[in-house]
Each structure stands twice: as structure tokens, then as C-alpha cells.
Design a protein around this motif. Structure first.
Motif, mmCIF file in Angstrom:
data_model
loop_
_atom_site.group_PDB
_atom_site.id
_atom_site.type_symbol
_atom_site.label_atom_id
_atom_site.label_comp_id
_atom_site.label_asym_id
_atom_site.label_seq_id
_atom_site.Cartn_x
_atom_site.Cartn_y
_atom_site.Cartn_z
ATOM 1 N N ALA A 14 38.954 46.014 35.970
ATOM 2 C CA ALA A 14 38.961 46.878 37.260
ATOM 3 C C ALA A 14 38.269 48.085 37.068
ATOM 4 O O ALA A 14 37.323 48.501 38.056
ATOM 5 C CB ALA A 14 40.201 46.927 38.095
ATOM 6 N N LYS A 18 34.695 49.547 38.916
ATOM 7 C CA LYS A 18 34.658 50.925 39.598
ATOM 8 C C LYS A 18 33.654 51.893 39.087
ATOM 9 O O LYS A 18 33.031 52.430 39.781
ATOM 10 C CB LYS A 18 36.115 51.407 39.765
ATOM 11 C CG LYS A 18 37.134 50.645 40.468
ATOM 12 C CD LYS A 18 38.398 51.169 40.770
ATOM 13 C CE LYS A 18 39.263 50.505 41.282
ATOM 14 N NZ LYS A 18 40.760 51.070 41.365
ATOM 15 N N LYS A 158 34.118 41.043 41.342
ATOM 16 C CA LYS A 158 35.117 41.712 42.293
ATOM 17 C C LYS A 158 35.826 40.785 43.011
ATOM 18 O O LYS A 158 37.084 40.964 43.189
ATOM 19 C CB LYS A 158 34.533 42.736 43.146
ATOM 20 C CG LYS A 158 34.311 44.052 42.575
ATOM 21 C CD LYS A 158 33.604 45.235 43.633
ATOM 22 C CE LYS A 158 32.473 44.785 43.988
ATOM 23 N NZ LYS A 158 31.697 45.776 45.080
ATOM 24 N N ALA A 159 35.174 39.770 43.293
ATOM 25 C CA ALA A 159 36.153 38.712 44.471
ATOM 26 C C ALA A 159 37.314 37.964 43.387
ATOM 27 O O ALA A 159 38.277 37.498 43.770
ATOM 28 C CB ALA A 159 34.975 37.586 44.533
ATOM 29 N N GLY A 162 39.809 40.539 42.869
ATOM 30 C CA GLY A 162 40.510 40.723 44.022
ATOM 31 C C GLY A 162 41.773 39.569 44.144
ATOM 32 O O GLY A 162 42.623 39.998 45.124
ATOM 33 N N LEU A 163 41.775 38.731 43.694
ATOM 34 C CA LEU A 163 42.737 37.648 43.640
ATOM 35 C C LEU A 163 44.143 38.278 42.975
ATOM 36 O O LEU A 163 45.250 37.836 42.948
ATOM 37 C CB LEU A 163 42.239 36.212 42.854
ATOM 38 C CG LEU A 163 41.233 35.656 43.515
ATOM 39 C CD1 LEU A 163 40.860 34.246 42.559
ATOM 40 C CD2 LEU A 163 41.777 35.117 45.084
ATOM 41 N N GLU A 165 45.394 40.913 43.600
ATOM 42 C CA GLU A 165 46.399 41.501 44.487
ATOM 43 C C GLU A 165 46.786 40.584 45.675
ATOM 44 O O GLU A 165 47.360 40.733 46.605
ATOM 45 C CB GLU A 165 45.577 42.750 44.991
ATOM 46 C CG GLU A 165 45.130 43.772 44.336
ATOM 47 C CD GLU A 165 44.237 44.850 44.903
ATOM 48 O OE1 GLU A 165 43.782 44.875 46.052
ATOM 49 O OE2 GLU A 165 43.936 45.738 44.105
ATOM 50 N N ARG A 166 45.958 39.221 45.526
ATOM 51 C CA ARG A 166 46.238 38.202 46.597
ATOM 52 C C ARG A 166 46.503 36.987 45.927
ATOM 53 O O ARG A 166 45.694 35.936 46.040
ATOM 54 C CB ARG A 166 44.983 38.017 47.371
ATOM 55 C CG ARG A 166 44.513 39.483 47.991
ATOM 56 C CD ARG A 166 43.066 39.317 48.681
ATOM 57 N NE ARG A 166 43.181 38.183 49.539
ATOM 58 C CZ ARG A 166 42.052 37.700 50.238
ATOM 59 N NH1 ARG A 166 40.766 38.108 49.793
ATOM 60 N NH2 ARG A 166 41.839 36.755 51.267
ATOM 61 N N GLU A 177 36.006 33.637 54.096
ATOM 62 C CA GLU A 177 35.759 34.819 53.628
ATOM 63 C C GLU A 177 34.463 34.882 52.909
ATOM 64 O O GLU A 177 33.927 36.103 52.494
ATOM 65 C CB GLU A 177 36.928 35.577 52.957
ATOM 66 C CG GLU A 177 38.063 35.723 53.882
ATOM 67 C CD GLU A 177 39.374 36.188 52.875
ATOM 68 O OE1 GLU A 177 39.093 36.395 52.115
ATOM 69 O OE2 GLU A 177 40.179 36.443 53.588
ATOM 70 N N GLN A 179 34.033 34.178 50.075
ATOM 71 C CA GLN A 179 34.403 34.709 48.683
ATOM 72 C C GLN A 179 34.205 33.759 47.523
ATOM 73 O O GLN A 179 34.025 33.874 46.292
ATOM 74 C CB GLN A 179 35.661 35.230 48.325
ATOM 75 C CG GLN A 179 36.173 36.720 49.449
ATOM 76 C CD GLN A 179 35.164 37.763 48.946
ATOM 77 O OE1 GLN A 179 35.370 38.179 47.826
ATOM 78 N NE2 GLN A 179 34.643 38.370 49.965
#
Length: 205
Positions: A14, A18, A158-159, A162-163, A165-166, A177, A179
Motif C-alpha cells: 500500500a 501511495k 489498488k483495486a 482495496g479489498l 478494507e472491504r 463498480e 473494479q
């Protein structure tokens, strides 16, 4: 797979993404490094996870559970097969839509069905094979219908991250979405999801 990745690796990936966003000159290099690391990590953890669930040095109770897990997920009745059963041999390719990510994982279930058992016990080394591929190798496999059942293509690294956090995001939600895109036999998508859910339940217990 994603929630199972060690927290330190997740933070590294991550932070790399960034940093790539902040410094345009390093974006390609960092994204490529993150994708390669993520691919190798996913491949290794997939194999280790299934090996853990059916390893042959368990006590009697756990060995019984391991065999039940294997039978539920990979044994399929087939009257046309010599032994009356065959084993699930789905082949999946996880990629991103950005070639520069270099994030490709090739997953094959029971690729060598004649090597699944060793002296009557399940050999965990042959339940699943997962390997990180280069973009060129992944392209070749995707073009060969004999070597692939379903391609799961995320928008970018990033997709995938992103999982984290989801963890409860479902495939329909991700599709809506934009994604992720799915190409191939959708029946294998449901089988893949069912196996993943059963893995989660087995680990939780």
C-alpha cells in the motif's frame, strides 16, 4: 487470499502504491515491483493455505475433517469416469488491466489427479498449483482455451489492495463498480467462490 496476507506485506504494498502516486517518476517502477511481490505472495499463500488444511501430519479428528473438506470441494461423481469420480480441475488467471502492474497469478486445482494420493492419504502438494507469471506468460495462457477456465481481471493493484478494507465486497458489487472484469466460464466463478468460502469456514473452525 487478501485478508490472509501478512500485515507487514500489505502495508509495504500500500505504501509503495501511495509513493508511486506522489512521485510520478517512480510510479511505474513501484507499481511493477508491488505487482510482482503481490503475485508471488498470493501464489505462495494459496498453496500453503490448502496444504495446511489437508496436511498429512494431523491427528485423527483433524485428518477426518481434512478429508471431508477435500471431498466436498474437489470430488465430483462421474459415472463415465473409471473410478466413478473425478476431481475438480478448474484453471484461473488473476490479473490487472494495467500491463505495467505485472500482477499475474495462475491457479490450477488438482492439475495432476493421479498424484493426489500417497499411500491412501491426500498429498497436499498436488491439490492446488499457484504461480506468479510474467505478462507475456499470462497473455499466452489467456489465449489458450485449453489452459484457462476463467480470467479475473482487476482494474489495477489498488483495486486488489482495496479489498483489504472491504473483505465482504462481492463479485457483483465489484463488477458494478468496474473494479473487476470476468471472462470465461461463469460456472467456475461460483465454484471458485464456494471453495474460497469453505476455506474461510475451515480456517475459522
Amino acid at each position: 487470499t487478501i485478508p490472509a496476507l501478512p500485515e507487514g506485506i500489505l502495508q509495504l504494498l500500500a505504501s509503495g502504491v501511495k509513493a508511486g502516486e506522489r512521485d510520478g517518476t517512480l510510479a511505474g517502477l513501484i507499481d511493477r515491483g508491488a505487482g510482482t511481490l503481490l503475485a508471488h505472495g498470493m501464489a505462495r499463500l494459496i498453496e500453503l493455505g490448502f496444504g495446511f488444511l489437508v496436511c498429512d501430519d494431523l491427528d485423527v479428528v483433524k485428518k477426518t475433517r481434512a478429508r471431508a473438506f477435500f471431498d466436498e470441494n474437489f470430488v465430483m461423481n462421474d459415472p463415465e469416469a473409471e473410478s466413478g469420480v473425478r476431481y475438480y480441475q478448474g484453471k484461473f488467471l488473476i490479473r490487472t488491466s494495467k500491463p505495467e502492474d505485472d500482477m499475474n497469478v495462475y491457479i490450477r486445482f488438482c492439475p495432476d489427479s493421479d498424484r493426489l494420493f500417497d499411500g491412501g492419504d491426500i498429498d497436499p502438494r498436488h491439490i492446488v498449483k499457484a504461480e506468479a507469471l510474467t505478462e507475456e506468460e499470462a497473455e499466452q495462457i489467456e489465449r489458450d482455451p485449453e489452459r484457462i477456465d476463467l480470467v479475473i481481471r482487476f482494474k489495477d493493484i489498488k483495486a486488489i489492495l482495496g479489498l483489504i478494507e472491504r473483505p465482504d465486497a462481492g463479485p457483483v458489487q465489484l463488477l458494478l463498480e468496474n473494479q473487476v472484469q470476468l471472462t470465461g466460464n461463469f460456472g467456475h466463478m461460483f465454484k471458485f467462490g464456494a471453495i474460497g468460502k469453505n476455506v474461510q469456514l475451515a480456517l475459522d473452525s
